[in-house]
Motif scaffolding. Structure first.
Motif, short mmCIF file in Angstrom:
data_model
loop_
_atom_site.label_atom_id
_atom_site.label_comp_id
_atom_site.label_asym_id
_atom_site.label_seq_id
_atom_site.Cartn_x
_atom_site.Cartn_y
_atom_site.Cartn_z
N THR A 1 0.81 -1.22 0.00
CA THR A 1 0.00 0.00 0.00
C THR A 1 0.84 1.26 0.00
O THR A 1 0.41 2.30 -0.51
CB THR A 1 -0.95 0.03 1.21
N THR B 1 -3.45 -4.13 -8.03
CA THR B 1 -3.32 -2.67 -7.98
C THR B 1 -3.95 -2.06 -9.23
O THR B 1 -3.95 -2.67 -10.30
CB THR B 1 -1.84 -2.24 -7.89
N MET C 1 -7.93 0.51 -0.04
CA MET C 1 -7.22 -0.73 0.20
C MET C 1 -8.18 -1.78 0.76
O MET C 1 -9.26 -1.45 1.26
CB MET C 1 -6.09 -0.50 1.21
#
Length: 265
Positions: free
Chosen positions: A21, A248, A98
Motif C-alpha cells: 500500500t 493494484t 485498500m
C-alpha cells in the motif's frame, strides 16, 4: 490455549499488504471490508497528517474496531458500518482504497468498485489482496476434503481469483493500470491442533456441515479435521499453504464506469 483470530491467521499477509500500500503521511485512506480494523489502524498510524476510514458490513466488527482505535489513542481513524457497494462515501476524497480479502463478496462487483472509484481522487490508487484459485489454497482444499461432499457452496471467497475477470471488472468500473503480484504466504491457524480445530469449527462452512449431520457422523468429521490439522502442525504452530494476489489499479481520469460495460464470468 490461546485463541486465534482473523488477524492472527493472516499476519504474514498483513505484512505484505502494508508494504504494497505504501501509505504516505498525508494520505486519505479508505479500507474496504476492514473487519476489526487492524489494516485501518495501521494506515492511520502511517498517515500522520492524513486520515483513515474503515467500512465493514459487520456491526460487531465495527464496534470492536472503534474500541481498539480508542485504546491506541488514534485520532485520525474512523469506522462506519455499511456495504461498500452502496455506502455513501465523499466523492474524490481518498488517495488510496485498500482491502485485505474484503472485496470478494460483492453482489455486483462492477457497481461496488465504481462506488469505490468515485470516492478516490482522479489517479487515486486501489490496492487489494484477494485469494487465487481454490486449488492453489491448501487451507480450503484440506478443510473441504475433511468436511466431505456435504460441504455447502456458500459465498465464494475465490470470486476474484481470475486476473482476466478482475481486470474486466475494474476497467468497467472506471479503473486503469490493473496489475497483479503473486503472494505466496501461509495462513496460521494457531499454536496447536486444539486451537486450530476450535478456530475452524467456527467457520460458517464447518458449523453448517456439522449442524446438519447426525451426532456420530459429526464426530467422525471433526476427527478427520483434527487429523488433517495434526499433519500440518509445525514447531511454531499449524500452517497451511496459501496463494493470493495483490491487485493494484488507479482511478481513471474520468472515474466513471465504461458506458454499457458488461462483464461475463
Amino acid at each position: 490455549m490461546a485463541p486465534v483470530d482473523y488477524d492472527a491467521e493472516l499476519w504474514r499477509h498483513h505484512e505484505v499488504l502494508v508494504r504494497a500500500t505504501r501509505v504516505r503521511p498525508a494520505d486519505r485512506v479508505l479500507d474496504i471490508g476492514c473487519g476489526t480494523g487492524q489494516t485501518t489502524r495501521q494506515a492511520a498510524r502511517t498517515a500522520t497528517a492524513g486520515e483513515a476510514l474503515g467500512v465493514d458490513v459487520s456491526a460487531a466488527a465495527i464496534a470492536r474496531a472503534r474500541e481498539l482505535a480508542r485504546a491506541e489513542g488514534l485520532g485520525n481513524v474512523t469506522f462506519e458500518q455499511g456495504d461498500a457497494q452502496v455506502h455513501r462515501l465523499p466523492p474524490a476524497h481518498f488517495d488510496l482504497a485498500m482491502s485485505r480479502f474484503g472485496t470478494m463478496f460483492f453482489a455486483d462487483p462492477v457497481a461496488a468498485f465504481a462506488t469505490v472509484g468515485r470516492a478516490l481522487r482522479p489517479g487515486g490508487r486501489l490496492v487489494m489482496m484477494v485469494w487465487q484459485a481454490r486449488e492453489h489454497n491448501e487451507w480450503d482444499v484440506v478443510i473441504r476434503r475433511s468436511l466431505g461432499a456435504a460441504a455447502p457452496a456458500g459465498p465464494d471467497p475465490f470470486s476474484l481469483a481470475d486476473p482476466a475477470t478482475v481486470t474486466a471488472i475494474l476497467r468497467a468500473a472506471g479503473f486503469d493500470g490493473v496489475a497483479f503480484t503473486d503472494v505466496r504466504e501461509p495462513v496460521h491457524y494457531g499454536p496447536d491442533v486444539a486451537t486450530a480445530l476450535a478456530w475452524i469449527r467456527g467457520f460458517t462452512c464447518t458449523s453448517e456441515v456439522l449442524r446438519r449431520l447426525e451426532p456420530a457422523a459429526a464426530a467422525q468429521t471433526v476427527e478427520r479435521l483434527r487429523r488433517a490439522l495434526a499433519e500440518h502442525r509445525r514447531d511454531d504452530g499449524v500452517w497451511f499453504d496459501a496463494r493470493a494476489w495483490i491487485v493494484t489499479a488507479r482511478r481513471g481520469r474520468e472515474g466513471t464506469p465504461a458506458a454499457g460495460a458488461t462483464v461475463r464470468w
